[in-house]
Write a protein that holds these residues in place. Structure first.
Motif, PDB file in Angstrom:
ATOM      1  N   LYS A  36      28.615 -55.286   1.382  1.00  0.00           N
ATOM      2  CA  LYS A  36      27.937 -54.218   1.509  1.00  0.00           C
ATOM      3  C   LYS A  36      26.487 -54.713   0.973  1.00  0.00           C
ATOM      4  O   LYS A  36      26.237 -55.600   0.124  1.00  0.00           O
ATOM      5  CB  LYS A  36      28.128 -53.267   0.309  1.00  0.00           C
ATOM      6  CG  LYS A  36      28.106 -53.647  -1.114  1.00  0.00           C
ATOM      7  CD  LYS A  36      28.408 -52.497  -2.137  1.00  0.00           C
ATOM      8  CE  LYS A  36      28.388 -52.963  -3.626  1.00  0.00           C
ATOM      9  NZ  LYS A  36      29.263 -52.238  -4.344  1.00  0.00           N
ATOM     10  N   ASN A  57      31.350 -50.553   1.256  1.00  0.00           N
ATOM     11  CA  ASN A  57      31.454 -49.212   0.593  1.00  0.00           C
ATOM     12  C   ASN A  57      30.889 -47.759   1.374  1.00  0.00           C
ATOM     13  O   ASN A  57      31.171 -46.727   0.793  1.00  0.00           O
ATOM     14  CB  ASN A  57      30.799 -49.183  -0.714  1.00  0.00           C
ATOM     15  CG  ASN A  57      29.394 -49.485  -0.804  1.00  0.00           C
ATOM     16  OD1 ASN A  57      28.767 -49.894   0.308  1.00  0.00           O
ATOM     17  ND2 ASN A  57      28.694 -48.856  -1.692  1.00  0.00           N
ATOM     18  N   ILE A  81      35.997 -49.301   0.385  1.00  0.00           N
ATOM     19  CA  ILE A  81      35.944 -49.462  -1.094  1.00  0.00           C
ATOM     20  C   ILE A  81      35.087 -48.425  -1.540  1.00  0.00           C
ATOM     21  O   ILE A  81      35.014 -48.101  -2.768  1.00  0.00           O
ATOM     22  CB  ILE A  81      35.774 -50.628  -1.587  1.00  0.00           C
ATOM     23  CG1 ILE A  81      34.380 -51.312  -1.482  1.00  0.00           C
ATOM     24  CG2 ILE A  81      36.859 -51.691  -1.207  1.00  0.00           C
ATOM     25  CD1 ILE A  81      33.830 -52.544  -2.134  1.00  0.00           C
ATOM     26  N   MET A 163      43.730 -48.353  -6.924  1.00  0.00           N
ATOM     27  CA  MET A 163      42.587 -48.921  -7.124  1.00  0.00           C
ATOM     28  C   MET A 163      41.675 -48.418  -8.292  1.00  0.00           C
ATOM     29  O   MET A 163      41.732 -47.147  -8.311  1.00  0.00           O
ATOM     30  CB  MET A 163      41.652 -48.998  -5.733  1.00  0.00           C
ATOM     31  CG  MET A 163      40.231 -49.562  -5.545  1.00  0.00           C
ATOM     32  SD  MET A 163      39.028 -48.280  -6.261  1.00  0.00           S
ATOM     33  CE  MET A 163      37.683 -48.766  -4.934  1.00  0.00           C
ATOM     34  N   MET A 195      36.195 -57.113 -10.210  1.00  0.00           N
ATOM     35  CA  MET A 195      35.037 -57.201  -9.337  1.00  0.00           C
ATOM     36  C   MET A 195      34.221 -58.491  -9.899  1.00  0.00           C
ATOM     37  O   MET A 195      34.862 -59.319 -10.815  1.00  0.00           O
ATOM     38  CB  MET A 195      34.017 -56.122  -9.575  1.00  0.00           C
ATOM     39  CG  MET A 195      34.503 -54.899  -9.581  1.00  0.00           C
ATOM     40  SD  MET A 195      33.820 -53.136  -9.200  1.00  0.00           S
ATOM     41  CE  MET A 195      32.050 -53.457  -9.633  1.00  0.00           C
ATOM     42  N   SER A 196      32.811 -58.993  -9.510  1.00  0.00           N
ATOM     43  CA  SER A 196      32.367 -60.168 -10.047  1.00  0.00           C
ATOM     44  C   SER A 196      32.457 -60.624 -11.515  1.00  0.00           C
ATOM     45  O   SER A 196      32.675 -61.662 -11.705  1.00  0.00           O
ATOM     46  CB  SER A 196      30.912 -60.342  -9.556  1.00  0.00           C
ATOM     47  OG  SER A 196      30.834 -60.597  -8.143  1.00  0.00           O
ATOM     48  N   ARG A 211      37.698 -57.572  -5.659  1.00  0.00           N
ATOM     49  CA  ARG A 211      36.753 -57.186  -4.836  1.00  0.00           C
ATOM     50  C   ARG A 211      35.455 -57.873  -5.288  1.00  0.00           C
ATOM     51  O   ARG A 211      34.868 -57.196  -6.194  1.00  0.00           O
ATOM     52  CB  ARG A 211      36.632 -55.526  -4.883  1.00  0.00           C
ATOM     53  CG  ARG A 211      38.029 -54.890  -4.595  1.00  0.00           C
ATOM     54  CD  ARG A 211      37.582 -53.393  -4.502  1.00  0.00           C
ATOM     55  NE  ARG A 211      37.132 -52.634  -5.791  1.00  0.00           N
ATOM     56  CZ  ARG A 211      37.603 -52.560  -6.927  1.00  0.00           C
ATOM     57  NH1 ARG A 211      38.947 -52.372  -6.863  1.00  0.00           N
ATOM     58  NH2 ARG A 211      37.024 -52.083  -7.686  1.00  0.00           N
ATOM     59  N   VAL A 212      35.210 -58.919  -4.622  1.00  0.00           N
ATOM     60  CA  VAL A 212      34.056 -59.769  -5.117  1.00  0.00           C
ATOM     61  C   VAL A 212      32.894 -59.680  -4.251  1.00  0.00           C
ATOM     62  O   VAL A 212      32.951 -60.048  -3.088  1.00  0.00           O
ATOM     63  CB  VAL A 212      34.404 -61.193  -5.747  1.00  0.00           C
ATOM     64  CG1 VAL A 212      33.200 -61.863  -6.122  1.00  0.00           C
ATOM     65  CG2 VAL A 212      35.678 -60.940  -6.653  1.00  0.00           C
ATOM     66  N   GLY A 213      31.625 -59.119  -4.890  1.00  0.00           N
ATOM     67  CA  GLY A 213      30.399 -59.108  -3.913  1.00  0.00           C
ATOM     68  C   GLY A 213      29.399 -60.083  -4.421  1.00  0.00           C
ATOM     69  O   GLY A 213      29.185 -61.123  -4.041  1.00  0.00           O
ATOM     70  N   ARG A 220      22.323 -58.058  -4.840  1.00  0.00           N
ATOM     71  CA  ARG A 220      21.784 -56.960  -3.996  1.00  0.00           C
ATOM     72  C   ARG A 220      20.527 -56.617  -4.087  1.00  0.00           C
ATOM     73  O   ARG A 220      19.989 -56.143  -5.375  1.00  0.00           O
ATOM     74  CB  ARG A 220      22.904 -56.052  -3.834  1.00  0.00           C
ATOM     75  CG  ARG A 220      24.099 -56.545  -3.377  1.00  0.00           C
ATOM     76  CD  ARG A 220      25.121 -55.318  -3.316  1.00  0.00           C
ATOM     77  NE  ARG A 220      25.714 -54.724  -4.733  1.00  0.00           N
ATOM     78  CZ  ARG A 220      26.914 -55.414  -5.288  1.00  0.00           C
ATOM     79  NH1 ARG A 220      27.603 -56.466  -4.591  1.00  0.00           N
ATOM     80  NH2 ARG A 220      27.265 -54.970  -6.163  1.00  0.00           N
TER      81      ARG A 220
HETATM   82  C1  LIG Z   1      30.125 -53.314  -4.991  1.00  0.00           C
HETATM   83  C2  LIG Z   1      31.509 -53.203  -5.366  1.00  0.00           C
HETATM   84  C3  LIG Z   1      32.292 -54.103  -5.683  1.00  0.00           C
HETATM   85  C4  LIG Z   1      31.703 -55.450  -5.913  1.00  0.00           C
HETATM   86  O1  LIG Z   1      30.727 -55.544  -6.828  1.00  0.00           O
HETATM   87  P1  LIG Z   1      30.408 -56.836  -7.580  1.00  0.00           P
HETATM   88  O2  LIG Z   1      29.981 -56.847  -8.944  1.00  0.00           O
HETATM   89  O3  LIG Z   1      29.124 -57.302  -6.784  1.00  0.00           O
HETATM   90  O4  LIG Z   1      31.392 -58.016  -7.159  1.00  0.00           O
HETATM   91  C5  LIG Z   1      33.528 -53.983  -5.835  1.00  0.00           C
HETATM   92  N1  LIG Z   1      34.302 -52.816  -5.807  1.00  0.00           N
HETATM   93  C6  LIG Z   1      33.567 -51.790  -5.267  1.00  0.00           C
HETATM   94  C7  LIG Z   1      33.897 -50.331  -5.111  1.00  0.00           C
HETATM   95  C8  LIG Z   1      32.146 -51.804  -5.208  1.00  0.00           C
HETATM   96  O5  LIG Z   1      31.367 -50.698  -4.741  1.00  0.00           O
END
Ligand SMILES: *Cc1c(COP(=O)(O)O)cnc(C)c1O
Length: 225
Positions: A36, A57, A81, A163, A195-196, A211-213, A220
Motif C-alpha cells: 500500500k 488495503n 487487507i 485475521m 506485521m513488521s 502481513r509485512v509492509g 510510508r
Molecule cells: C499496513 C498494514 C500492514 C503492514 O504494516 P507494517 O507495519 O508496515 O508491516 C499489515 N496489515 C494491515 C491490515 C495493514 O493495513
C-alpha cells in the motif's frame, strides 16, 4: 541490489528462523508483502525477486497498479487487507485473490452475490477485532465463531481463516493467542496475523501468514494509510 529486495531477503530469513524456533516448517508461514502507498515501479523489483503474494488495503488504489502486474505475472496472489464497503464488492471480487476483511453480514451477502455473478471465488478470511477497538473494523471476538457459521450456512461462503490487527499500544501476544483459539472454535485453519513489528511473535502463536509492509518497502509517506 534494490533496498526493498534486500529487505525482502532479510524478512524471509527471519520468518524461517522464527518458524524453526517455534518447531514449525518455514514453508507453512506465507509472507504477504504489503505494498500500500507504493507504486508499480517500486513493487516490480520485489516481484522480479520472486515474491508473489501481496497485500493492499484500498480497492481503488489497488485497481490503479495491479492489473498490469497481474497480467505480466499471472501467478501473483493479491490480498485485500483493508476494510471493504459493500458498494466495492464487485471490484474486490474481480481483482483480489484473497479477501481478509469479511466482518459483517452485509459484506458477506454482497460478496456471495458477486461470487455467484462473476464465477470468481476469492478465498475469504473473517477479520476479528480482538481488542474491541471502536475505531477498528472486525467482528467482536465473542461473535466470531457464530459469524463464520452464518457465512457458511446463510451465504454459502467458505471461510478459510481469521485475521486480526492488535491494538498498537498493547502486547500483541494475547491477541494472537485469542485469534488462534477462535480459529479452533470456528473450525478454520488459517491465521493472518503479525506485521513488521511483531511477525516473529505471531509465528510463535501459529500465524500461517504474516502481513509485512514497512520492513520490506520502507516507511510510508502517509503512515496512517
Ligand atoms: C499496513 C498494514 C500492514 C503492514 O504494516 P507494517 O507495519 O508496515 O508491516 C499489515 N496489515 C494491515 C491490515 C495493514 O493495513
Amino acid at each position: 541490489m534494490n533496498d526493498a529486495v534486500r529487505n525482502l531477503t532479510m524478512v524471509r530469513d527471519r520468518i524461517a528462523d522464527a518458524a524453526r524456533e517455534a518447531g514449525r516448517k518455514p514453508k507453512d508461514v506465507a509472507l504477504v508483502a504489503v505494498s500500500k502507498t507504493f507504486g508499480a515501479d517500486e513493487i516490480r523489483p520485489v516481484v522480479e525477486a520472486g515474491q508473489r503474494v501481496f497485500g493492499e488495503n484500498r480497492v481503488q488504489e489497488a485497481q490503479g497498479k495491479w492489473p498490469g502486474l497481474k497480467d505480466a505475472y499471472p501467478d501473483i496472489e493479491l490480498h485485500l487487507i483493508g476494510p471493504l464497503q459493500s458498494n466495492k464488492a464487485r471490484e474486490a471480487v474481480a481483482l483480489f485473490d484473497v479477501i481478509e476483511t469479511v466482518d459483517r453480514e452485509k459484506i458477506a451477502g454482497a460478496l456471495a452475490a458477486e461470487i455467484a455473478k462473476q464465477g470468481r471465488r476469492p478465498r475469504l478470511y473473517v477479520q476479528v477485532n480482538t481488542g474491541l477497538e471502536p475505531q477498528k473494523a472486525g467482528i467482536d471476538p465473542r461473535e466470531a465463531a457464530a459469524f463464520v457459521a452464518r457465512c457458511r450456512e446463510v451465504h454459502g461462503l467458505e471461510i478459510e481463516g481469521l485475521m486480526c490487527i492488535p491494538p498498537v499500544d498493547e502486547n500483541p501476544g494475547p491477541h494472537f493467542g485469542l485469534l488462534e483459539k477462535l480459529a479452533g472454535e470456528a473450525g478454520v485453519e488459517k491465521l493472518s496475523m503479525g506485521m513488521s513489528g511483531d511477525y516473529e511473535t505471531a509465528i510463535a502463536f501459529g500465524a500461517t501468514s504474516v502481513r509485512v509492509g514497512s520492513a520490506i518497502f520502507g516507511s510510508r509517506a502517509y503512515p496512517g494509510a
